[in-house]
Design a protein around this motif. Structure first.
Motif, short mmCIF file in Angstrom:
data_model
loop_
_atom_site.label_atom_id
_atom_site.label_comp_id
_atom_site.label_asym_id
_atom_site.label_seq_id
_atom_site.Cartn_x
_atom_site.Cartn_y
_atom_site.Cartn_z
N ASP A 98 5.09 34.78 -107.33
CA ASP A 98 6.09 33.85 -106.79
C ASP A 98 6.82 33.15 -107.93
O ASP A 98 6.20 32.49 -108.77
CB ASP A 98 5.42 32.83 -105.88
N MET A 99 8.14 33.30 -107.96
CA MET A 99 8.93 32.74 -109.07
C MET A 99 8.78 31.23 -109.16
O MET A 99 8.67 30.67 -110.26
CB MET A 99 10.40 33.12 -108.91
N SER A 100 8.77 30.55 -108.03
CA SER A 100 8.65 29.08 -108.04
C SER A 100 7.34 28.64 -108.67
O SER A 100 7.31 27.70 -109.48
CB SER A 100 8.76 28.53 -106.62
N GLN A 101 6.25 29.29 -108.30
CA GLN A 101 4.94 28.93 -108.85
C GLN A 101 4.87 29.20 -110.34
O GLN A 101 4.27 28.41 -111.09
CB GLN A 101 3.83 29.68 -108.11
N ILE A 102 5.48 30.28 -110.79
CA ILE A 102 5.49 30.61 -112.21
C ILE A 102 6.25 29.53 -112.98
O ILE A 102 5.79 29.04 -114.02
CB ILE A 102 6.11 32.00 -112.45
N ILE A 103 7.40 29.12 -112.46
CA ILE A 103 8.22 28.10 -113.13
C ILE A 103 7.50 26.76 -113.15
O ILE A 103 7.50 26.06 -114.16
CB ILE A 103 9.61 28.00 -112.45
N VAL A 104 6.87 26.40 -112.04
CA VAL A 104 6.14 25.13 -111.98
C VAL A 104 4.99 25.12 -112.98
O VAL A 104 4.78 24.15 -113.71
CB VAL A 104 5.62 24.85 -110.54
N TRP A 105 4.24 26.21 -113.03
CA TRP A 105 3.11 26.31 -113.97
C TRP A 105 3.62 26.19 -115.41
O TRP A 105 3.06 25.46 -116.22
CB TRP A 105 2.38 27.62 -113.74
N ALA A 106 4.68 26.89 -115.72
CA ALA A 106 5.24 26.84 -117.08
C ALA A 106 5.74 25.43 -117.40
O ALA A 106 5.56 24.94 -118.52
CB ALA A 106 6.38 27.85 -117.22
N THR A 107 6.33 24.76 -116.43
CA THR A 107 6.81 23.40 -116.64
C THR A 107 5.64 22.46 -116.95
O THR A 107 5.74 21.60 -117.82
CB THR A 107 7.60 22.91 -115.41
N GLN A 108 4.55 22.63 -116.24
CA GLN A 108 3.36 21.81 -116.50
C GLN A 108 2.84 22.04 -117.92
O GLN A 108 2.48 21.09 -118.63
CB GLN A 108 2.26 22.12 -115.48
N ILE A 109 2.82 23.30 -118.35
CA ILE A 109 2.37 23.62 -119.70
C ILE A 109 3.32 23.00 -120.72
O ILE A 109 2.88 22.39 -121.71
CB ILE A 109 2.28 25.15 -119.89
N TYR A 110 4.62 23.13 -120.48
CA TYR A 110 5.62 22.58 -121.39
C TYR A 110 5.45 21.06 -121.52
O TYR A 110 5.48 20.52 -122.62
CB TYR A 110 7.03 22.91 -120.88
N MET A 111 5.27 20.39 -120.40
CA MET A 111 5.12 18.93 -120.42
C MET A 111 3.85 18.53 -121.18
O MET A 111 3.86 17.57 -121.95
CB MET A 111 5.10 18.37 -119.00
N LYS A 112 2.77 19.25 -120.97
CA LYS A 112 1.51 18.93 -121.67
C LYS A 112 1.67 19.14 -123.16
O LYS A 112 1.25 18.30 -123.96
CB LYS A 112 0.37 19.77 -121.13
N LYS A 113 2.27 20.27 -123.55
CA LYS A 113 2.45 20.53 -124.98
C LYS A 113 3.38 19.50 -125.61
O LYS A 113 3.15 19.06 -126.74
CB LYS A 113 3.00 21.95 -125.20
N SER A 114 4.41 19.10 -124.90
CA SER A 114 5.34 18.08 -125.41
C SER A 114 4.62 16.75 -125.61
O SER A 114 4.82 16.07 -126.61
CB SER A 114 6.51 17.89 -124.45
N GLU A 115 3.77 16.41 -124.66
CA GLU A 115 2.99 15.17 -124.78
C GLU A 115 2.04 15.24 -125.97
O GLU A 115 1.88 14.26 -126.70
CB GLU A 115 2.23 14.90 -123.48
N ASP A 116 1.40 16.39 -126.16
CA ASP A 116 0.51 16.57 -127.31
C ASP A 116 1.27 16.41 -128.62
O ASP A 116 0.77 15.80 -129.56
CB ASP A 116 -0.17 17.94 -127.26
N ILE A 117 2.48 16.94 -128.68
CA ILE A 117 3.30 16.81 -129.89
C ILE A 117 3.62 15.34 -130.14
O ILE A 117 3.51 14.84 -131.26
CB ILE A 117 4.60 17.64 -129.77
N ARG A 118 4.01 14.62 -129.08
CA ARG A 118 4.31 13.19 -129.24
C ARG A 118 3.09 12.41 -129.72
O ARG A 118 3.18 11.54 -130.58
CB ARG A 118 4.83 12.61 -127.92
N LYS A 119 1.92 12.74 -129.18
CA LYS A 119 0.69 12.06 -129.60
C LYS A 119 0.39 12.35 -131.07
O LYS A 119 -0.02 11.45 -131.80
CB LYS A 119 -0.49 12.49 -128.73
N ASN A 120 0.58 13.61 -131.49
CA ASN A 120 0.35 13.95 -132.88
C ASN A 120 1.29 13.21 -133.81
O ASN A 120 0.88 12.76 -134.89
CB ASN A 120 0.51 15.47 -133.10
N ILE A 121 2.52 13.08 -133.42
CA ILE A 121 3.49 12.36 -134.26
C ILE A 121 3.13 10.89 -134.34
O ILE A 121 3.20 10.29 -135.41
CB ILE A 121 4.92 12.57 -133.74
N LYS A 122 2.73 10.29 -133.21
CA LYS A 122 2.32 8.89 -133.24
C LYS A 122 1.11 8.70 -134.13
O LYS A 122 0.99 7.71 -134.84
CB LYS A 122 2.01 8.38 -131.82
N ALA A 123 0.20 9.65 -134.09
CA ALA A 123 -1.01 9.56 -134.90
C ALA A 123 -0.68 9.66 -136.40
O ALA A 123 -1.34 9.04 -137.23
CB ALA A 123 -2.01 10.64 -134.52
#
Length: 125
Positions: A98-123
């Motif tokens: 299902d295309m919608s589920q694939i996009i949602v899953w990828a968006t969740q991964i993208y958001m998590k990785k972006s948050e991890d990058i922000r945390k690393n920069i703050k650290a």
């Protein structure tokens, strides 16, 4: 003379401060994986004239993307998901293709990785 030296010192400090901010922004961009960059580009491509909603798609007045526009996001979404170590068969099993589920899953991964990058920069700062 003192005013000139003091003014020069403040100007140099201001330039250094601005330069450091630019470095932090560049660090965020440089820390993104190629898959994250491709995912970004895919979403940005939705704004290109040929990829905007058609008149018919607008008439449906739904908040969901059309299948045509989803298809633009799926390759980059799959690439991002697979970059996390998920196998193609696991991806298909969890989403049923299902295309919608694939996009949602990828968006969740993208958001998590972006948050991890922000945390690393703050650290680092």
């Amino acid at each position: 003379m003192k005013k000139t030296i003091l003014l020069t010192a403040f100007a140099v400090l201001g330039l250094i401060s601005c330069n450091n901010e630019g470095t932090a922004v560049n660090t965020v961009s440089s820390m993104k994986t190629p898959q994250m960059e491709n995912f970004d580009k895919a979403f940005k491509s939705l704004g290109e004239p040929q990829n905007r909603p058609t008149e018919e798609e607008r008439k449906r007045n739904t908040s969901e993307l059309s299948d045509r526009r989803k298809a633009l996001l799926v390759p980059a979404s799959k690439e991002l998901i697979l970059s996390t170590g998920v196998t193609e068969s696991e991806l298909m099993r969890k989403t049923g293709g299902d295309m919608s589920q694939i996009i949602v899953w990828a968006t969740q991964i993208y958001m998590k990785k972006s948050e991890d990058i922000r945390k690393n920069i703050k650290a680092e700062n």
